[in-house]
Design a protein around this motif. Structure first.
Motif, PDB file in Angstrom:
ATOM      1  N   SER A 174      54.760  61.311   3.798  1.00 31.19           N
ATOM      2  CA  SER A 174      54.036  60.761   4.765  1.00 31.19           C
ATOM      3  C   SER A 174      52.729  60.391   4.571  1.00 31.19           C
ATOM      4  CB  SER A 174      54.203  61.713   6.320  1.00 31.19           C
ATOM      5  OG  SER A 174      55.598  61.698   6.499  1.00 31.19           O
ATOM      6  N   ALA A 177      52.055  57.934   2.097  1.00 28.80           N
ATOM      7  CA  ALA A 177      52.495  56.612   2.695  1.00 28.80           C
ATOM      8  C   ALA A 177      51.301  56.102   3.596  1.00 28.80           C
ATOM      9  CB  ALA A 177      53.662  56.533   3.753  1.00 28.80           C
ATOM     10  N   SER A 193      49.000  52.894   3.027  1.00 26.82           N
ATOM     11  CA  SER A 193      48.968  51.830   4.324  1.00 26.82           C
ATOM     12  C   SER A 193      47.735  51.375   4.581  1.00 26.82           C
ATOM     13  CB  SER A 193      49.711  52.435   5.466  1.00 26.82           C
ATOM     14  OG  SER A 193      49.805  51.654   6.480  1.00 26.82           O
ATOM     15  N   VAL A 231      54.216  47.231   2.887  1.00 26.41           N
ATOM     16  CA  VAL A 231      53.829  48.821   2.666  1.00 26.41           C
ATOM     17  C   VAL A 231      53.188  49.452   3.778  1.00 26.41           C
ATOM     18  CG1 VAL A 231      51.993  49.877   1.497  1.00 26.41           C
ATOM     19  CG2 VAL A 231      53.531  48.041   0.171  1.00 26.41           C
ATOM     20  N   LYS A 277      56.071  50.054   6.327  1.00 24.22           N
ATOM     21  CA  LYS A 277      57.193  50.958   5.617  1.00 24.22           C
ATOM     22  C   LYS A 277      56.730  52.409   5.931  1.00 24.22           C
ATOM     23  CE  LYS A 277      59.560  47.929   2.841  1.00 24.22           C
ATOM     24  NZ  LYS A 277      61.023  47.997   3.718  1.00 24.22           N
ATOM     25  N   ALA A 278      55.266  52.725   5.878  1.00 24.06           N
ATOM     26  CA  ALA A 278      54.674  53.994   6.144  1.00 24.06           C
ATOM     27  C   ALA A 278      55.418  54.760   7.585  1.00 24.06           C
ATOM     28  CB  ALA A 278      53.222  53.723   6.387  1.00 24.06           C
ATOM     29  N   VAL A 308      58.714  56.101   6.875  1.00 26.72           N
ATOM     30  CA  VAL A 308      58.385  57.493   6.219  1.00 26.72           C
ATOM     31  C   VAL A 308      58.020  58.774   7.174  1.00 26.72           C
ATOM     32  CG1 VAL A 308      57.294  58.726   4.361  1.00 26.72           C
ATOM     33  CG2 VAL A 308      57.968  56.292   3.888  1.00 26.72           C
ATOM     34  N   THR A 328      61.965  54.433  -0.004  1.00 26.99           N
ATOM     35  CA  THR A 328      60.879  53.719   0.552  1.00 26.99           C
ATOM     36  C   THR A 328      59.350  53.786  -0.086  1.00 26.99           C
ATOM     37  OG1 THR A 328      61.878  53.730   2.722  1.00 26.99           O
ATOM     38  CG2 THR A 328      59.622  53.152   2.631  1.00 26.99           C
ATOM     39  N   LEU A 329      59.218  54.998  -0.384  1.00 29.09           N
ATOM     40  CA  LEU A 329      57.942  55.464  -1.131  1.00 29.09           C
ATOM     41  C   LEU A 329      57.961  54.828  -2.509  1.00 29.09           C
ATOM     42  CD1 LEU A 329      55.161  56.953  -0.253  1.00 29.09           C
ATOM     43  CD2 LEU A 329      56.032  58.794  -1.370  1.00 29.09           C
ATOM     44  N   CYS A 387      57.121  51.334  -2.447  1.00 25.17           N
ATOM     45  CA  CYS A 387      55.717  51.059  -1.739  1.00 25.17           C
ATOM     46  C   CYS A 387      54.992  51.310  -3.072  1.00 25.17           C
ATOM     47  CB  CYS A 387      55.540  51.873  -0.588  1.00 25.17           C
ATOM     48  SG  CYS A 387      56.288  51.196   0.863  1.00 25.17           S
TER      49      CYS A 387
END
Ligand code: ARG
Length: 461
Positions: A244, A247, A251, A293, A296-297, A300, A335-336, A339
């Motif tokens: 997190s 991310a 972001s 990106v 999507k943070a 997460v 996801t990470l 990204c």
């Protein structure tokens, strides 16, 4: 029909809905390699301890290798009625080798098995992420070196504050990503204890060797407490926490890309490879990758929250709630990874409009602090008073509709008679950044040194 794995005390099998809510095979099939690896280690240990015969041991190992091959070849049929990856593998093993397959689960439970699989999987995921983040740092450092002298405005409140160099801005992210890697690394260190052999929750009466299985699987040691071994999901929470924070860093950088690519800023240009057009407006180049990106943070962070909430009220030891620990971790990881790859691509291809950055850096009286500093240094003025004088100069320039360096010496002296022609030299944005030589400051030489040092600290080879 009752279940082949645990149906002894049952008359009939589960309802269709029960089967559906109970099954995790749809997602935990991702553990197949680690599950088989864990089973092989367990089997080898059982043989070494004389709990399993050599013959049975060999049959199990060969059979597991065949199952692995079938899965990798896409020939394996995953069955929902077999719940999860552990029972799918074991059931297929029984089809292949018959009776000895039923001996593999001696001195083991799915509780320690799944905890082991999950730790092994997460350990690999951590290593993958570390490689991705290193590549991102490499891209950032390369941009920092290319733009160690490129002057741009530094912002506070998104208002032009003081001139900085583009390279310095890139190096700020190198630091953040470095801490992210540190957090993932800490997670890996604490994660690297082996739950296998904790069995259901209490340990086992068989003379197993937990140190041996731990070593075979590359763990530093076995988990010390059997209850903790099967109950703990700290490692997953820690992974999600680190993910997190990482991310969020991505972001923030993404948000800067969105701002910097606007026509109003035009500091940078993203490559065609990381830009999309509009179906109606022919002129558009949209920074979709950066926007995604940024978006999507949120996912997460949601994944972290989701597992925190699953875990918060669970009594020891295992509860089925803990089967729901995997999807958030898988989603956060996927996801990470995506990204990180997208950000690395964007940064690698990034074109910086140095002229435009420089121009923007000189707007908004960004060297007012340099003027105040000059008054302190040359006229021995207390900083508070110097601040006031520089502020008056800004006000004068604003009234005249010009920049600070455009004021004449006479105009400056009308506000502070001690000002000399030498003061004019500190008012350019180049002089400003060149003067910021304090440790960690934005001076081009500092940035070059920081980039050089970062290569040694963060990059392998
Ligand atoms: N599929 C289960 C999970 O992921 C495996 C553990 C099952 N243990 C149990 N006591 N039912 O959690």
């Amino acid at each position: 029909a009752s279940n082949a794995m645990w149906g002894g005390r049952f008359e009939s099998g589960p309802s269709a809905v029960m089967e559906k809510i109970n099954a995790s095979i749809g997602f935990d099939k991702r553990f197949y390699r680690h599950d088989i690896m864990g089973s092989k280690a367990h089997c080898a240990m059982l043989v070494r301890q004389g709990i399993l015969s050599e013959d049975d041991g060999r049959a199990i190992i060969d059979g597991l290798d065949q199952v692995l091959q079938e899965i990798e070849d896409g020939r394996f049929e995953f069955k929902t009625e077999l719940e999860d990856i552990h029972m799918n593998v074991e059931a297929r093993l029984a089809e292949i080798i018959g009776e000895p397959a039923g001996r593999l689960h001696t001195a083991r439970s799915r509780n320690d098995q799944v905890a082991t699989d999950f730790r092994l999987w997460t350990r690999d995921a951590l290593d993958e992420i570390d490689r991705g983040l290193e590549a991102l740092q490499r891209a950032l450092i390369a941009q920092a070196e290319a733009h160690a002298e490129t002057v741009m405005p530094g912002f506070t409140h998104l208002q032009a504050a003081q001139p900085i160099t583009f390279g310095h801005h890139m190096m700020a992210y190198v630091e953040m990503i470095g801490r992210d890697r540190g957090r993932f690394g800490d997670c890996r260190t604490r994660l690297n204890e082996c739950p296998l052999g904790a069995a259901a929750l209490a340990g086992t009466s068989f003379p197993i060797d937990r140190h041996a299985t731990a070593e075979l699987l590359g763990f530093d040691r076995p988990c010390a407490n059997s209850l903790d071994a099967v109950s703990d999901r700290d490692f997953a929470l820690e992974f999600l926490s680190a993910a997190s924070i990482c991310a969020i860093h991505l972001s923030r950088l993404a948000e800067e890309m969105v701002i910097w690519t606007t026509a109003q800023f035009a500091f940078v240009k993203l490559s065609d490879g990381y830009t999309t057009g509009s179906s109606i407006m022919p002129q558009k180049r949209n920074p979709d990758a950066a926007e995604l990106v940024r978006a999507k943070a949120g996912r997460v962070i949601g994944d972290l929250n989701s597992l925190l909430i699953v875990m918060k009220g669970l009594p020891l030891a295992y509860s089925k709630d803990m089967q729901d620990d995997k999807e958030p971790v898988f989603e956060a990881y996927d996801t990470l990874e995506l990204c990180i790859a997208a950000m690395t691509g964007m940064i690698t291809d990034l074109r910086v409009n140095s002229e435009r950055c420089r121009e923007s850096a000189s707007a908004g009286f960004t060297t007012a602090t340099d003027m105040a500093d000059w008054l302190v240094r040359e006229l021995n003025m207390p900083f508070r008073r110097a601040h006031h004088v520089a502020g008056s100069l800004v006000k004068l320039a604003e009234t005249k509709g010009c920049d600070l360096p455009d004021l004449t010496l006479a105009e400056m002296q009308s506000i502070e008679p001690g000002i000399t022609a030498a003061a004019m030299a500190v008012l350019t944005v180049e002089a400003s950044v060149r003067s910021r030589t304090s440790f960690g400051g934005t001076a081009p030489d500092n940035v070059r040194a920081a980039a050089h040092a970062a290569r040694d600290v963060f990059l392998a080879g």
